[in-house]
Design a protein around this motif. Sequence first.
Motif, PDB file in Angstrom:
ATOM      1  N   LEU A 179       0.832  -1.201   0.000  1.00 20.01           N
ATOM      2  CA  LEU A 179       0.000   0.000   0.000  1.00 20.01           C
ATOM      3  C   LEU A 179       0.871   1.257   0.000  1.00 20.01           C
ATOM      4  O   LEU A 179       1.607   1.503   0.956  1.00 20.01           O
ATOM      5  CB  LEU A 179      -0.906  -0.021   1.226  1.00 20.01           C
ATOM      6  CG  LEU A 179      -1.725   1.237   1.542  1.00 20.01           C
ATOM      7  CD1 LEU A 179      -2.709   1.527   0.414  1.00 20.01           C
ATOM      8  CD2 LEU A 179      -2.462   1.067   2.862  1.00 20.01           C
ATOM      9  N   ASN A 180       0.762   2.042  -1.055  1.00 20.54           N
ATOM     10  CA  ASN A 180       1.497   3.311  -1.148  1.00 20.54           C
ATOM     11  C   ASN A 180       0.608   4.456  -0.686  1.00 20.54           C
ATOM     12  O   ASN A 180      -0.554   4.558  -1.072  1.00 20.54           O
ATOM     13  CB  ASN A 180       1.938   3.548  -2.592  1.00 20.54           C
ATOM     14  CG  ASN A 180       2.415   4.967  -2.846  1.00 20.54           C
ATOM     15  OD1 ASN A 180       1.952   5.619  -3.775  1.00 20.54           O
ATOM     16  ND2 ASN A 180       3.323   5.468  -2.038  1.00 20.54           N
ATOM     17  N   MET A 181       1.149   5.310   0.176  1.00 21.82           N
ATOM     18  CA  MET A 181       0.386   6.457   0.665  1.00 21.82           C
ATOM     19  C   MET A 181       1.328   7.612   0.954  1.00 21.82           C
ATOM     20  O   MET A 181       2.378   7.437   1.577  1.00 21.82           O
ATOM     21  CB  MET A 181      -0.388   6.068   1.929  1.00 21.82           C
ATOM     22  CG  MET A 181      -1.142   7.209   2.601  1.00 21.82           C
ATOM     23  SD  MET A 181      -2.469   7.908   1.575  1.00 21.82           S
ATOM     24  CE  MET A 181      -3.688   6.596   1.657  1.00 21.82           C
ATOM     25  N   GLY A 182       0.969   8.794   0.472  1.00 19.37           N
ATOM     26  CA  GLY A 182       1.722  10.007   0.755  1.00 19.37           C
ATOM     27  C   GLY A 182       1.013  10.845   1.800  1.00 19.37           C
ATOM     28  O   GLY A 182      -0.058  10.485   2.286  1.00 19.37           O
ATOM     29  N   ASP A 183       1.614  11.974   2.153  1.00 21.80           N
ATOM     30  CA  ASP A 183       1.088  12.786   3.239  1.00 21.80           C
ATOM     31  C   ASP A 183       0.783  14.198   2.755  1.00 21.80           C
ATOM     32  O   ASP A 183       1.055  14.565   1.612  1.00 21.80           O
ATOM     33  CB  ASP A 183       2.089  12.838   4.397  1.00 21.80           C
ATOM     34  CG  ASP A 183       1.403  12.878   5.757  1.00 21.80           C
ATOM     35  OD1 ASP A 183       0.225  13.280   5.812  1.00 21.80           O
ATOM     36  OD2 ASP A 183       2.045  12.501   6.743  1.00 21.80           O
ATOM     37  N   VAL A 222      10.263   3.088   2.818  1.00 19.79           N
ATOM     38  CA  VAL A 222      10.353   4.492   2.435  1.00 19.79           C
ATOM     39  C   VAL A 222      10.670   4.572   0.950  1.00 19.79           C
ATOM     40  O   VAL A 222      11.702   4.067   0.502  1.00 19.79           O
ATOM     41  CB  VAL A 222      11.435   5.222   3.250  1.00 19.79           C
ATOM     42  CG1 VAL A 222      11.585   6.660   2.765  1.00 19.79           C
ATOM     43  CG2 VAL A 222      11.090   5.204   4.731  1.00 19.79           C
ATOM     44  N   TRP A 223       9.762   5.164   0.192  1.00 17.44           N
ATOM     45  CA  TRP A 223      10.019   5.437  -1.222  1.00 17.44           C
ATOM     46  C   TRP A 223      10.704   6.801  -1.306  1.00 17.44           C
ATOM     47  O   TRP A 223      10.069   7.836  -1.186  1.00 17.44           O
ATOM     48  CB  TRP A 223       8.718   5.402  -2.014  1.00 17.44           C
ATOM     49  CG  TRP A 223       8.847   5.911  -3.428  1.00 17.44           C
ATOM     50  CD1 TRP A 223       9.979   5.974  -4.185  1.00 17.44           C
ATOM     51  CD2 TRP A 223       7.789   6.438  -4.256  1.00 17.44           C
ATOM     52  NE1 TRP A 223       9.711   6.505  -5.431  1.00 17.44           N
ATOM     53  CE2 TRP A 223       8.385   6.797  -5.494  1.00 17.44           C
ATOM     54  CE3 TRP A 223       6.427   6.631  -4.055  1.00 17.44           C
ATOM     55  CZ2 TRP A 223       7.633   7.351  -6.531  1.00 17.44           C
ATOM     56  CZ3 TRP A 223       5.682   7.183  -5.083  1.00 17.44           C
ATOM     57  CH2 TRP A 223       6.277   7.534  -6.310  1.00 17.44           C
ATOM     58  N   HIS A 224      12.009   6.781  -1.506  1.00 11.76           N
ATOM     59  CA  HIS A 224      12.781   8.018  -1.649  1.00 11.76           C
ATOM     60  C   HIS A 224      12.753   8.466  -3.102  1.00 11.76           C
ATOM     61  O   HIS A 224      13.126   7.706  -4.005  1.00 11.76           O
ATOM     62  CB  HIS A 224      14.231   7.787  -1.197  1.00 11.76           C
ATOM     63  CG  HIS A 224      15.172   8.844  -1.666  1.00 11.76           C
ATOM     64  ND1 HIS A 224      16.364   8.568  -2.310  1.00 11.76           N
ATOM     65  CD2 HIS A 224      15.086  10.200  -1.593  1.00 11.76           C
ATOM     66  CE1 HIS A 224      16.973   9.699  -2.622  1.00 11.76           C
ATOM     67  NE2 HIS A 224      16.224  10.696  -2.207  1.00 11.76           N
ATOM     68  N   TYR A 239       5.464   6.536   1.612  1.00  3.70           N
ATOM     69  CA  TYR A 239       5.559   5.234   2.249  1.00  3.70           C
ATOM     70  C   TYR A 239       4.912   4.155   1.391  1.00  3.70           C
ATOM     71  O   TYR A 239       3.928   4.393   0.694  1.00  3.70           O
ATOM     72  CB  TYR A 239       4.872   5.244   3.617  1.00  3.70           C
ATOM     73  CG  TYR A 239       5.611   6.025   4.670  1.00  3.70           C
ATOM     74  CD1 TYR A 239       6.681   5.460   5.356  1.00  3.70           C
ATOM     75  CD2 TYR A 239       5.249   7.334   4.963  1.00  3.70           C
ATOM     76  CE1 TYR A 239       7.371   6.179   6.320  1.00  3.70           C
ATOM     77  CE2 TYR A 239       5.933   8.063   5.929  1.00  3.70           C
ATOM     78  CZ  TYR A 239       6.990   7.473   6.600  1.00  3.70           C
ATOM     79  OH  TYR A 239       7.671   8.189   7.547  1.00  3.70           O
ATOM     80  N   VAL A 240       5.475   2.956   1.468  1.00  2.00           N
ATOM     81  CA  VAL A 240       4.830   1.742   0.975  1.00  2.00           C
ATOM     82  C   VAL A 240       4.761   0.793   2.165  1.00  2.00           C
ATOM     83  O   VAL A 240       5.795   0.411   2.719  1.00  2.00           O
ATOM     84  CB  VAL A 240       5.615   1.086  -0.175  1.00  2.00           C
ATOM     85  CG1 VAL A 240       4.939  -0.229  -0.593  1.00  2.00           C
ATOM     86  CG2 VAL A 240       5.717   2.029  -1.369  1.00  2.00           C
ATOM     87  N   PHE A 241       3.548   0.445   2.575  1.00  2.00           N
ATOM     88  CA  PHE A 241       3.367  -0.456   3.706  1.00  2.00           C
ATOM     89  C   PHE A 241       3.136  -1.872   3.195  1.00  2.00           C
ATOM     90  O   PHE A 241       2.331  -2.090   2.285  1.00  2.00           O
ATOM     91  CB  PHE A 241       2.172  -0.028   4.558  1.00  2.00           C
ATOM     92  CG  PHE A 241       2.372   1.280   5.262  1.00  2.00           C
ATOM     93  CD1 PHE A 241       3.269   1.397   6.313  1.00  2.00           C
ATOM     94  CD2 PHE A 241       1.666   2.413   4.862  1.00  2.00           C
ATOM     95  CE1 PHE A 241       3.458   2.612   6.962  1.00  2.00           C
ATOM     96  CE2 PHE A 241       1.847   3.624   5.510  1.00  2.00           C
ATOM     97  CZ  PHE A 241       2.744   3.729   6.558  1.00  2.00           C
ATOM     98  N   LEU A 242       3.852  -2.819   3.788  1.00  2.00           N
ATOM     99  CA  LEU A 242       3.609  -4.230   3.523  1.00  2.00           C
ATOM    100  C   LEU A 242       2.695  -4.758   4.626  1.00  2.00           C
ATOM    101  O   LEU A 242       3.070  -4.758   5.808  1.00  2.00           O
ATOM    102  CB  LEU A 242       4.932  -5.008   3.510  1.00  2.00           C
ATOM    103  CG  LEU A 242       4.819  -6.537   3.529  1.00  2.00           C
ATOM    104  CD1 LEU A 242       4.028  -7.050   2.323  1.00  2.00           C
ATOM    105  CD2 LEU A 242       6.213  -7.179   3.567  1.00  2.00           C
TER     106      LEU A 242
END
Length: 354
Positions: free
Chosen positions: A78-82, A153-155, A174-177
């Motif tokens: 799951l990819n999520m930004g802020d 962390v997707w840099h 972020y990408v959450f597993l």
Amino acid sequence: MLTNHCYQGDCREVMRELIAAGVRVQCIVTSPPYWGLRDYGVHGQLGLEASLPEFLANMVEVFVLCRQLLADDGTLWLNMGDSYAGSRGAPWGPSPAATEARSMTASRRRDDTPIPRSDVRVEGLKPKDLVGQPWRLAFALQDSGWWLRQDIVWHKPNPMPESVHDRCTKAHEYVFLLTKSEKYFYDFEAMQEPVSGGAHARGAGVNPKAAPSGWDTSPGGHRQLKGRYSGTGVGFGRGYDKVVKPRVKQNASFSAAVTESVGTRNRRSVWTIPTQSFDGAHFATFPESLVEPCILAGSRPGDIVFDPFMGSGTVASVAQRLGRRWLGAELNPDYIALLAERTRQLGLVLESAA
């Protein structure tokens, strides 16, 4: 069962139909709409809820259904930004210049009429507060039954510029597993990466400093040593007359494993991947390089990969290229047309290569 297909409609309704039909998928890779960031111009879209709790409740509903659709040993990536709280506690994203470059934000609809912001509130957030929506969502999903296994962390080495002078420019998401069960399928070999330039062989044999001088390491040898010893060890008693048990840092099996220089290592949790544009007017696309390791680690060839927010079809395109089947849901019919053309072209390329 129909695969390699994207269903048009609310992903929750699509998933209910798939679950009722007995469909199960092995891996889910997705990037949901971020709260309050953009208006995609489609009735019923998620992400423009009046409050953050409402948004999170809708997301939990989506991913509860994802969990039902997922195989017992499946994974969710799951990819999520802020975003930041604005002057009224409403979310706002990048700088005005960056926002214009990336199309509209939640402050404007597609017809350029302002969206009322007075009713948008984040309880407890002050102006300029970081909303923290990735972690709020991750913890909400954890509470709903998911195993939260890792934050990746997707840099972004090429982030959008921001005209800010009191904090750093945002250059990561972020990408959450998350997993459905405690034990799950994970292709460890697929997640290997090249070692850093400083890797080197450790020689042949155990480091002589790992045990004190005169220590008998042969089978049946002694296990204690009395007297002064300044090496690594744990002492018992008083003064210098103490029993020392060296903590052997290396042993024969460890030494054998590192005698030769290795070429790969387990992938680290910070992924440096540039953003990637797509010539299809969809401004929130995944980079294919971000999706690929998720699919490789979370599925086998022939498995079904699902994206409930398919968009322009990056997940479908990568899954198809890697020999996986795919399914998806998308509310916007324009994006489904883009997806169909994208995967059709890929299919032609694969056929010609064969």
